[in-house]
Write an enzyme that holds these catalytic residues in place. Structure first.
Site, PDB file in Angstrom:
ATOM      1  N   GLN A   1       0.822  -1.222   0.000  1.00  0.00           N
ATOM      2  CA  GLN A   1       0.000   0.000   0.000  1.00  0.00           C
ATOM      3  C   GLN A   1       0.850   1.265   0.000  1.00  0.00           C
ATOM      4  O   GLN A   1       0.356   2.333  -0.337  1.00  0.00           O
ATOM      5  CB  GLN A   1      -0.933   0.018   1.225  1.00  0.00           C
ATOM      6  CG  GLN A   1      -2.032  -1.033   1.156  1.00  0.00           C
ATOM      7  CD  GLN A   1      -2.963  -0.896   2.340  1.00  0.00           C
ATOM      8  OE1 GLN A   1      -2.670  -1.399   3.425  1.00  0.00           O
ATOM      9  NE2 GLN A   1      -4.079  -0.212   2.144  1.00  0.00           N
TER      10      GLN A   1
ATOM     11  N   CYS B   1     -10.599   0.197   3.668  1.00  0.00           N
ATOM     12  CA  CYS B   1      -9.196   0.033   3.297  1.00  0.00           C
ATOM     13  C   CYS B   1      -8.656   1.388   2.871  1.00  0.00           C
ATOM     14  O   CYS B   1      -9.343   2.121   2.150  1.00  0.00           O
ATOM     15  CB  CYS B   1      -9.084  -0.973   2.146  1.00  0.00           C
ATOM     16  SG  CYS B   1      -7.403  -1.263   1.594  1.00  0.00           S
ATOM     17  N   LEU B   2      -7.455   1.702   3.314  1.00  0.00           N
ATOM     18  CA  LEU B   2      -6.868   2.993   2.959  1.00  0.00           C
ATOM     19  C   LEU B   2      -6.636   3.109   1.449  1.00  0.00           C
ATOM     20  O   LEU B   2      -6.480   4.209   0.937  1.00  0.00           O
ATOM     21  CB  LEU B   2      -5.552   3.200   3.720  1.00  0.00           C
ATOM     22  CG  LEU B   2      -5.693   3.283   5.246  1.00  0.00           C
ATOM     23  CD1 LEU B   2      -4.327   3.373   5.900  1.00  0.00           C
ATOM     24  CD2 LEU B   2      -6.558   4.469   5.648  1.00  0.00           C
TER      25      LEU B   2
ATOM     26  N   HIS C   1      -7.237  -9.418   6.266  1.00  0.00           N
ATOM     27  CA  HIS C   1      -7.306  -8.295   5.328  1.00  0.00           C
ATOM     28  C   HIS C   1      -5.903  -7.844   4.935  1.00  0.00           C
ATOM     29  O   HIS C   1      -5.607  -7.689   3.746  1.00  0.00           O
ATOM     30  CB  HIS C   1      -8.091  -7.137   5.974  1.00  0.00           C
ATOM     31  CG  HIS C   1      -8.129  -5.885   5.162  1.00  0.00           C
ATOM     32  ND1 HIS C   1      -9.302  -5.357   4.645  1.00  0.00           N
ATOM     33  CD2 HIS C   1      -7.147  -5.035   4.760  1.00  0.00           C
ATOM     34  CE1 HIS C   1      -9.019  -4.257   3.967  1.00  0.00           C
ATOM     35  NE2 HIS C   1      -7.717  -4.027   4.036  1.00  0.00           N
ATOM     36  N   GLU C   2      -5.043  -7.638   5.934  1.00  0.00           N
ATOM     37  CA  GLU C   2      -3.697  -7.125   5.646  1.00  0.00           C
ATOM     38  C   GLU C   2      -2.873  -8.127   4.842  1.00  0.00           C
ATOM     39  O   GLU C   2      -2.174  -7.757   3.899  1.00  0.00           O
ATOM     40  CB  GLU C   2      -2.969  -6.752   6.943  1.00  0.00           C
ATOM     41  CG  GLU C   2      -3.617  -5.616   7.733  1.00  0.00           C
ATOM     42  CD  GLU C   2      -3.934  -4.394   6.903  1.00  0.00           C
ATOM     43  OE1 GLU C   2      -3.205  -4.088   5.943  1.00  0.00           O
ATOM     44  OE2 GLU C   2      -4.954  -3.741   7.201  1.00  0.00           O
TER      45      GLU C   2
ATOM     46  N   HIS D   1      -3.354  -8.300   1.127  1.00  0.00           N
ATOM     47  CA  HIS D   1      -2.632  -7.297   0.338  1.00  0.00           C
ATOM     48  C   HIS D   1      -1.324  -7.867  -0.222  1.00  0.00           C
ATOM     49  O   HIS D   1      -0.854  -7.444  -1.284  1.00  0.00           O
ATOM     50  CB  HIS D   1      -2.304  -6.073   1.201  1.00  0.00           C
ATOM     51  CG  HIS D   1      -3.428  -5.092   1.345  1.00  0.00           C
ATOM     52  ND1 HIS D   1      -3.948  -4.381   0.279  1.00  0.00           N
ATOM     53  CD2 HIS D   1      -4.121  -4.683   2.436  1.00  0.00           C
ATOM     54  CE1 HIS D   1      -4.921  -3.579   0.708  1.00  0.00           C
ATOM     55  NE2 HIS D   1      -5.051  -3.749   2.018  1.00  0.00           N
TER      56      HIS D   1
HETATM   57 NI    NI Z   1      -6.403  -2.600   3.129  1.00  0.00          NI
END
Ligand code: NI
Length: 200
Positions: free
Chosen positions: A52, A108-109, A150-151, A154
């Site tokens: 990210q 999510c960012l 979730h992380e 990524h």
């Molecule tokens: Ni995220």
């Protein structure tokens, strides 16, 4: 330390499989972690994965604040969720403990302003390296398990909409807030067990 730019959905770095970190103790990894902690605090977010911030390496950070842990307990009446201090997971591996999954709201960012209902395994075990090279091995359930899943997604190029089963629950939070019913109540009308939302 610095606040890094966060990649948004569509950037190729979010779609690829990230590379293993060869030396967790390397100075550039320590610097990356410090910058990610700053970036996550600035956002603010609950979790952040290296892709990210445009670094395709298998490293994530997350924390479950005390306020979040208590909120979970109050809203759901479930067993108390425990706060988790800032945790760095390097080259993490997740194993589901059982088949049980629960739907919960995620943000999510990399999809700023949006949330959606995402099914996740309720119980997991995860293993990773810490920044000092030691091994972290934990079992997690509920919101803690959700954040880790979730992380770590990524790191395999997966964003939460790709895990959704009902895309009608994907939307902009400021549009949903217009509704008379708060988001949580609307989601519950769909008769799915809910967990709370946060950006990760
Ligand atoms: Ni995220």
């Amino acid at each position: 330390m610095a606040i890094l730019k966060v990649a948004r959905m569509g950037h190729p770095v979010l779609n690829r499989t990230a590379d293993a970190v060869e030396d967790p103790t390397a100075p550039e990894i320590q610097r990356l972690i410090a910058d990610m902690v700053d970036t996550m605090a600035d956002a603010p977010g609950i979790g952040l994965a290296a892709p990210q911030v445009h670094v395709p390496k298998r490293l994530v950070i997350f924390h479950i604040p005390e306020t979040r842990a208590h909120q979970e307990e109050d809203e759901n009446g479930d067993e108390a969720e425990e706060a988790v201090p800032m945790t760095v997971l390097i080259n993490p591996e997740i194993e589901a403990l059982g088949e049980e999954r629960v739907a919960g709201i995620e943000g999510c960012l990399s999809l700023p302003g949006m949330v959606g209902m995402v099914p996740r395994f309720r119980h997991i075990r995860y293993k990773a390296l810490a920044p000092d090279g030691s091994v972290i091995e934990r079992e997690a359930s509920g919101y803690h398990a959700r954040v880790v899943q979730h992380e770590c997604d990524h790191l395999d190029g997966i964003l939460y909409p790709q895990r959704m089963e009902d895309l009608s629950t994907l939307g902009y939070t400021d549009e949903m807030d217009r509704d008379e019913l708060p988001l949580g109540a609307r989601m519950r009308e769909k008769e799915l067990p809910t967990e709370a939302a946060d950006d990760g």
